[in-house]
Scaffold this motif. Structure first.
Motif, PDB file in Angstrom:
ATOM      1  N   LEU A 179       0.837  -1.194   0.000  1.00 64.28           N
ATOM      2  CA  LEU A 179       0.000   0.000   0.000  1.00 64.28           C
ATOM      3  C   LEU A 179       0.874   1.246   0.000  1.00 64.28           C
ATOM      4  N   ASP A 180       0.430   2.280  -0.710  1.00 65.15           N
ATOM      5  CA  ASP A 180       1.076   3.584  -0.633  1.00 65.15           C
ATOM      6  C   ASP A 180      -0.011   4.620  -0.364  1.00 65.15           C
ATOM      7  N   PRO A 181       0.327   5.890  -0.225  1.00 66.27           N
ATOM      8  CA  PRO A 181      -0.690   6.881   0.122  1.00 66.27           C
ATOM      9  C   PRO A 181      -1.721   7.150  -0.967  1.00 66.27           C
ATOM     10  N   ASP A 182      -1.488   6.704  -2.193  1.00 67.97           N
ATOM     11  CA  ASP A 182      -2.424   6.956  -3.288  1.00 67.97           C
ATOM     12  C   ASP A 182      -3.352   5.752  -3.461  1.00 67.97           C
ATOM     13  N   PRO A 183      -4.661   5.901  -3.208  1.00 66.29           N
ATOM     14  CA  PRO A 183      -5.576   4.759  -3.289  1.00 66.29           C
ATOM     15  C   PRO A 183      -6.070   4.444  -4.695  1.00 66.29           C
ATOM     16  N   MET A 184      -5.671   5.215  -5.707  1.00 62.51           N
ATOM     17  CA  MET A 184      -6.265   5.081  -7.033  1.00 62.51           C
ATOM     18  C   MET A 184      -6.061   3.689  -7.632  1.00 62.51           C
ATOM     19  N   MET A 185      -4.857   3.121  -7.517  1.00 64.35           N
ATOM     20  CA  MET A 185      -4.595   1.825  -8.115  1.00 64.35           C
ATOM     21  C   MET A 185      -5.444   0.737  -7.470  1.00 64.35           C
ATOM     22  N   ARG A 186      -5.521   0.737  -6.148  1.00 62.45           N
ATOM     23  CA  ARG A 186      -6.321  -0.276  -5.461  1.00 62.45           C
ATOM     24  C   ARG A 186      -7.805  -0.105  -5.773  1.00 62.45           C
ATOM     25  N   LEU A 187      -8.253   1.127  -5.919  1.00 69.37           N
ATOM     26  CA  LEU A 187      -9.657   1.360  -6.252  1.00 69.37           C
ATOM     27  C   LEU A 187      -9.988   0.813  -7.637  1.00 69.37           C
ATOM     28  N   SER A 188      -9.039   0.933  -8.566  1.00 68.17           N
ATOM     29  CA  SER A 188      -9.276   0.387  -9.906  1.00 68.17           C
ATOM     30  C   SER A 188      -9.368  -1.130  -9.867  1.00 68.17           C
ATOM     31  N   GLN A 189      -8.712  -1.768  -8.882  1.00 63.56           N
ATOM     32  CA  GLN A 189      -8.770  -3.220  -8.737  1.00 63.56           C
ATOM     33  C   GLN A 189      -9.998  -3.670  -7.952  1.00 63.56           C
ATOM     34  N   HIS A 190     -10.598  -2.750  -7.191  1.00 60.49           N
ATOM     35  CA  HIS A 190     -11.767  -3.082  -6.361  1.00 60.49           C
ATOM     36  C   HIS A 190     -12.875  -2.063  -6.626  1.00 60.49           C
ATOM     37  N   PRO A 191     -13.505  -2.129  -7.798  1.00 56.34           N
ATOM     38  CA  PRO A 191     -14.521  -1.125  -8.142  1.00 56.34           C
ATOM     39  C   PRO A 191     -15.791  -1.222  -7.312  1.00 56.34           C
ATOM     40  N   VAL A 222     -11.671  -3.829   2.423  1.00 54.66           N
ATOM     41  CA  VAL A 222     -10.569  -3.740   1.463  1.00 54.66           C
ATOM     42  C   VAL A 222      -9.637  -2.605   1.886  1.00 54.66           C
ATOM     43  N   PRO A 223      -8.392  -2.899   2.323  1.00 48.20           N
ATOM     44  CA  PRO A 223      -7.422  -1.823   2.557  1.00 48.20           C
ATOM     45  C   PRO A 223      -7.044  -1.168   1.238  1.00 48.20           C
ATOM     46  N   LEU A 224      -7.086   0.164   1.190  1.00 43.97           N
ATOM     47  CA  LEU A 224      -6.860   0.883  -0.061  1.00 43.97           C
ATOM     48  C   LEU A 224      -5.538   1.646  -0.088  1.00 43.97           C
ATOM     49  N   ALA A 225      -5.131   2.213   1.044  1.00 40.81           N
ATOM     50  CA  ALA A 225      -3.928   3.042   1.058  1.00 40.81           C
ATOM     51  C   ALA A 225      -3.402   3.117   2.483  1.00 40.81           C
ATOM     52  N   LYS A 226      -2.126   3.495   2.585  1.00 38.32           N
ATOM     53  CA  LYS A 226      -1.496   3.630   3.901  1.00 38.32           C
ATOM     54  C   LYS A 226      -0.658   4.893   3.925  1.00 38.32           C
ATOM     55  N   ALA A 227      -0.744   5.631   5.011  1.00 40.59           N
ATOM     56  CA  ALA A 227       0.022   6.870   5.151  1.00 40.59           C
ATOM     57  C   ALA A 227       0.821   6.816   6.443  1.00 40.59           C
ATOM     58  N   THR A 228       2.051   7.285   6.359  1.00 47.65           N
ATOM     59  CA  THR A 228       2.902   7.407   7.546  1.00 47.65           C
ATOM     60  C   THR A 228       3.268   8.875   7.714  1.00 47.65           C
ATOM     61  N   GLY A 229       2.728   9.504   8.753  1.00 44.48           N
ATOM     62  CA  GLY A 229       2.970  10.926   8.981  1.00 44.48           C
ATOM     63  C   GLY A 229       1.833  11.776   8.435  1.00 44.48           C
ATOM     64  N   THR A 230       1.801  13.030   8.881  1.00 44.47           N
ATOM     65  CA  THR A 230       0.701  13.922   8.513  1.00 44.47           C
ATOM     66  C   THR A 230       0.733  14.327   7.043  1.00 44.47           C
ATOM     67  N   GLU A 231       1.930  14.436   6.449  1.00 38.24           N
ATOM     68  CA  GLU A 231       2.012  14.835   5.038  1.00 38.24           C
ATOM     69  C   GLU A 231       1.368  13.787   4.137  1.00 38.24           C
ATOM     70  N   ASP A 232       1.736  12.512   4.343  1.00 39.55           N
ATOM     71  CA  ASP A 232       1.130  11.441   3.562  1.00 39.55           C
ATOM     72  C   ASP A 232      -0.359  11.326   3.854  1.00 39.55           C
ATOM     73  N   ARG A 233      -0.746  11.550   5.111  1.00 39.45           N
ATOM     74  CA  ARG A 233      -2.173  11.469   5.465  1.00 39.45           C
ATOM     75  C   ARG A 233      -2.981  12.527   4.732  1.00 39.45           C
ATOM     76  N   ASP A 234      -2.487  13.765   4.704  1.00 36.20           N
ATOM     77  CA  ASP A 234      -3.205  14.833   4.007  1.00 36.20           C
ATOM     78  C   ASP A 234      -3.304  14.525   2.512  1.00 36.20           C
ATOM     79  N   PHE A 235      -2.235  13.983   1.939  1.00 38.30           N
ATOM     80  CA  PHE A 235      -2.251  13.604   0.523  1.00 38.30           C
ATOM     81  C   PHE A 235      -3.299  12.519   0.278  1.00 38.30           C
TER      82      PHE A 235
END
Length: 309
Positions: A179-191, A222-235
Motif C-alpha cells: 500500500l502507498d498513500p495513493d488509493p487510485m490503483m487499489r480502487l481500480s482493482q476493487h470497483p 478492502v485496505p486501499l492506502a497507507k500513510a505514515t505521517g501527517t504529510e502522507d495522510r493529508d495527501f
C-alpha cells in the motif's frame, strides 16, 4: 526554477500539474506521489520522455490552494526517482547517461521496496493466508496491521475489530499488502468499494500510521492506502476527496445515461440504491423461484445422438 499555480475547488492536483506541462508536449501518463509527480510526455519529435515535477501544497488550506512546483527532465537525473516500473517501461529508449541513470535508480528503488515487503514493520498491513494460533485463540484469514515485530514474535491488530493478538513465527503465513498513500490503483482493482473510512494503527510506534479502508455494499473490507505521517495522510485524504467528487459528478450525469434508462425501464432503480446502502434489495426478497419436478410417470426415451427422436 520554482513556479506557482492555484488549484481551484474540485480540481485534481494531477490535472493542475499536467496542465503546467503542456508546453513540453502531450502528457500521455501522469503518476502522483506525496512529494512529486512523474509525467510521461510525448514531444513534438514523437519521443516519450519523463519529467519529474516536485511540488508542495498545503491541503489543509481552503481553496484555491497555492501549489509550488518545479519541472525537471529525466536527462538531468533528478533526485526524486520513485516512478513505478510500468511508467518507465512506456518511455522511449534513453539517449543520454542522465536519463539512463535515473531509470536505473527507479528500478533499484522498486526492488528495494519489494525487498522491504518481506520484513514486517509497525504499520504494515498484512493478510493472513490461513488460520493461526495466538494468545487470544485462533485468528482467521483476514486483514491485520502490524503493531510490533521482534525475535519471531509479532503483534497483529485486526483492521475489522481493532483487537490485538500476539503470534509466533508468522512470517511464512502472511502476505504483506503493498500500500502507498495513493488509493487510485487499489480502487481500480476493487470497483465495488462504496464506503470509505480511515483508521490509525500501530499507536505504540513513534510514527503515525493511517490506513484507508474501503467497504463494498456487501460489507467486504478492502485496505486501499497507507500513510505514515501527517504529510502522507493529508495527501491520502485529498485523493479520496477527489474520488468522491468524481463519483458525485458521474451520479449527476446518470439520468441521461443508457444504464439509468435500462434500470428505470426494468424497475431496478430502487434495488440499486438499496444495494448501495448495503441492504438486501426488496426486489430480491420478493423474488420467488418455482421448480416444477418432472412427472415420474412420464417416460423419457433417449437413444443417443444418432436416434431419429
Amino acid at each position: 526554477m520554482v513556479k506557482q499555480i492555484w488549484m481551484e475547488s474540485g480540481q485534481r492536483l494531477q490535472d493542475s500539474l499536467a496542465e503546467a506541462l503542456k508546453h513540453k508536449g502531450e502528457v500521455v501518463d501522469f503518476q502522483l506521489t506525496p512529494s512529486a509527480g512523474y509525467a510521461a510526455v510525448k514531444t513534438p519529435e514523437g519521443r516519450v520522455e519523463a519529467f519529474v515535477v516536485p511540488y508542495s501544497v498545503d491541503f489543509r488550506q481552503p481553496a484555491p490552494r497555492a501549489v509550488r512546483f518545479g519541472i525537471q527532465s529525466e536527462r538531468d537525473n533528478p533526485r526524486q526517482a520513485a516512478a513505478p516500473q510500468s511508467f518507465v517501461e512506456r518511455l522511449s529508449p534513453a539517449v543520454a547517461d542522465g536519463d539512463a541513470t535515473w531509470r536505473q535508480r527507479c528500478w533499484a528503488g522498486m526492488v528495494d521496496r519489494h525487498v522491504a515487503l518481506s520484513v514486517l514493520r509497525p504499520g504494515d498491513v498484512v493478510m493472513l493466508a490461513k488460520e493461526i494460533e495466538s494468545n487470544h485463540g485462533r485468528l482467521r484469514p483476514d486483514y491485520y496491521a502490524v503493531r510490533a515485530s521482534d525475535h519471531g514474535f509479532t503483534v497483529l491488530e485486526s483492521l475489522r475489530t481493532g483487537k490485538s493478538s500476539l503470534v509466533h513465527n508468522v512470517a511464512s503465513d502472511v502476505v504483506n499488502v503493498n500500500l502507498d498513500p495513493d488509493p487510485m490503483m487499489r480502487l481500480s482493482q476493487h470497483p465495488a468499494v462504496v464506503r470509505f473510512g480511515m483508521q490509525r494503527v500501530a499507536r505504540n510506534d513513534e510514527q503515525e500510521h493511517y490506513v484507508l479502508l474501503g467497504r463494498s455494499a456487501s460489507g467486504a473490507l478492502v485496505p486501499l492506502a497507507k500513510a505514515t505521517g501527517t504529510e502522507d495522510r493529508d495527501f491520502m485524504l485529498q485523493r479520496i476527496w477527489e474520488v468522491s467528487q468524481l463519483r458525485q459528478e458521474s451520479l449527476r450525469n446518470l439520468n441521461g445515461s443508457p444504464v439509468y434508462a435500462y434500470m428505470a425501464d426494468h424497475g431496478l432503480a430502487d434495488a440499486v440504491v438499496e444495494q448501495g446502502r448495503g441492504e438486501e434489495p426488496v426486489l430480491l426478497q420478493d423474488l420467488k423461484i418455482e421448480v416444477t419436478p418432472l412427472n415420474p410417470e412420464q417416460e423419457v426415451v433417449y437413444d443417443g445422438p444418432g436416434s431419429d427422436g
